[in-house]
Scaffold this motif. Structure first.
Motif, PDB file in Angstrom:
ATOM      1  N   GLU A 194       6.543   2.558  -0.596  1.00 36.46           N
ATOM      2  CA  GLU A 194       5.407   2.103   0.198  1.00 36.46           C
ATOM      3  C   GLU A 194       4.835   3.279   0.969  1.00 36.46           C
ATOM      4  OE1 GLU A 194       5.999  -1.264   2.705  1.00 36.46           O
ATOM      5  OE2 GLU A 194       6.238  -2.626   1.003  1.00 36.46           O
ATOM      6  N   VAL A 230       1.586   0.281   1.714  1.00 39.44           N
ATOM      7  CA  VAL A 230       0.940  -0.099   0.451  1.00 39.44           C
ATOM      8  C   VAL A 230       1.859   0.304  -0.712  1.00 39.44           C
ATOM      9  CG1 VAL A 230      -1.116   0.195  -0.997  1.00 39.44           C
ATOM     10  CG2 VAL A 230      -1.322   0.253   1.506  1.00 39.44           C
ATOM     11  N   ALA A 262      -6.403   0.020   1.863  1.00 35.95           N
ATOM     12  CA  ALA A 262      -5.527  -1.144   1.664  1.00 35.95           C
ATOM     13  C   ALA A 262      -4.565  -1.324   2.833  1.00 35.95           C
ATOM     14  CB  ALA A 262      -4.756  -0.991   0.361  1.00 35.95           C
ATOM     15  N   SER A 263      -4.226  -0.209   3.500  1.00 35.42           N
ATOM     16  CA  SER A 263      -3.299  -0.315   4.628  1.00 35.42           C
ATOM     17  C   SER A 263      -3.937  -1.100   5.773  1.00 35.42           C
ATOM     18  CB  SER A 263      -2.867   1.075   5.096  1.00 35.42           C
ATOM     19  OG  SER A 263      -3.940   1.718   5.750  1.00 35.42           O
ATOM     20  N   CYS A 305      -4.252  -4.901  -0.162  1.00 39.25           N
ATOM     21  CA  CYS A 305      -2.859  -4.448  -0.270  1.00 39.25           C
ATOM     22  C   CYS A 305      -2.065  -5.404  -1.165  1.00 39.25           C
ATOM     23  CB  CYS A 305      -2.256  -4.364   1.133  1.00 39.25           C
ATOM     24  SG  CYS A 305      -0.593  -3.747   1.144  1.00 39.25           S
TER      25      CYS A 305
END
Ligand code: UDP
Length: 245
Positions: A8, A12, A49-50, A56
Motif C-alpha cells: 500500500e 492505495v 486515490a489516497s 482507491c
C-alpha cells in the motif's frame, strides 16, 4: 517475488510485482471466466486515490495493479517494500498484444481522439501482423451513448479491450461494465494509443532509462505542469509516513 502480493502506498494498493511476474499473472488470469481488469496507476493517480476512497477501492478491485511510474518505485523504497522496477502501461499493453497475436485472440481499441485508435491499430499491426483487431471506437461520447459502445464491443467478439480515456475515466468504464462486457480482459492505458498512432512522441531512451519520462512529457505538454505539481507533494506525504493528509 510472488505475484499475488500487494503493498500500500498512501493507503492505495499496488501489486508487489515486476514485469515478468505481471506477465505471468496476466497469462494465468486471462483464460479464466470474467473480465481480468488491469489498472496501471502512476503516482499522480495514487495521490488522487489516497484522497478519493471510491477510486482507491476501484483500484483495489482490479486483478492486476501495475506500478506505472518511477514515483511509485521511489515510494516503495521509502516504505521499505522496494519494487524491482516500474512497468509502464504502454510496454505492458505491447506484451498483451504479443500474447493475443500468438494465441489468435482479438483486441478492441477504445478511446482517444477520432482516428487515433485506427492509426494505432494500423501501426501496431506492422509489428504484430497476425494481430486480430476486432474494432475501434474513439473516446469522445455522450453518457447516453455508453451502453451502445459496450454493445459494439461485445458484438465485435473481441477477446480483449484496451481503453484509452485517461485515468480514472477508463478504469471507471471497465469497472462499471465488467459484468456486461464479454471480453476476457481489459486495461486502461491513458495516452498509449496516441503514442502508437504517432500523435504523441514517447520519450527517447535516455529519459526512459533515467526515470525522466515525466520531464519529456512535460516538455511536450506544458499544460500538464499543474497536474504534475502534485508529485513533490506525493513524495513528501510518503516520506512523512503515508496516510496522514
Ligand atoms: N480521452 C478520451 N476521452 C475523453 C478524455 C480523454 O478518449 O473524454 C483520451 C485522450 O484523447 C488521450 C487519453 O484519453 O488519448 C488521455 O491520455 P492521458 O495520457 O492524458 O491520460 P492520463 O495521463 O490522464 O491517464
Amino acid at each position: 517475488m510472488a505475484d499475488n502480493e500487494r503493498i500500500e502506498i498512501l493507503g492505495v494498493p499496488v501489486d508487489f510485482i515486476d514485469r515478468d511476474r505481471a506477465v505471468e499473472k496476466f497469462e494465468r488470469s486471462f483464460p479464466e471466466p470474467g473480465v481480468t481488469m488491469i489498472v496501471t496507476p502512476n503516482s499522480e493517480i495514487v495521490q488522487r486515490a489516497s484522497k478519493e476512497p471510491e477510486l482507491c477501492s476501484l483500484i483495489g478491485k482490479a486483478d492486476i495493479i501495475i506500478p506505472d511510474g518511477i514515483g511509485l518505485v521511489y515510494a516503495s523504497k521509502i516504505i521499505g517494500r522496494p519494487l524491482k522496477e516500474r512497468v509502464t502501461g504502454i510496454d505492458f499493453l505491447e506484451t498483451i498484444v504479443a500474447y493475443l497475436e500468438k494465441n489468435g485472440k482479438s483486441i478492441y481499441f477504445f478511446g482517444s481522439k477520432p482516428g487515433v485508435a485506427e492509426k494505432a491499430a494500423e501501426n501496431i499491426r506492422k509489428k504484430y501482423p497476425q494481430l486480430k483487431v476486432a474494432g475501434c471506437h474513439d473516446g469522445y461520447f455522450k453518457p447516453e451513448e455508453e451502453a451502445g459502445i459496450v454493445g459494439e464491443i461485445n458484438d465485435s467478439g473481441a477477446d480483449f479491450l484496451c481503453v484509452a480515456l485517461g485515468a480514472p475515466k477508463q478504469e471507471k468504464f471497465i469497472y462499471d461494465h465488467r459484468n456486461e462486457l464479454r471480453v476476457h480482459g481489459a486495461i486502461g492505458v491513458g495516452g498509449s494509443l496516441d503514442v502508437w498512432a504517432g500523435t504523441l512522441k514517447r520519450a527517447p531512451e535516455f529519459y526512459q532509462k533515467h526515470g525522466l519520462e515525466w520531464l519529456y512529457r512535460l516538455i511536450q505538454e506544458p499544460t500538464r505542469i499543474k497536474r504534475m505539481s502534485a508529485l513533490p507533494v506525493f513524495m513528501l506525504r510518503v516520506i512523512a509516513g503515508g496516510r496522514r493528509k
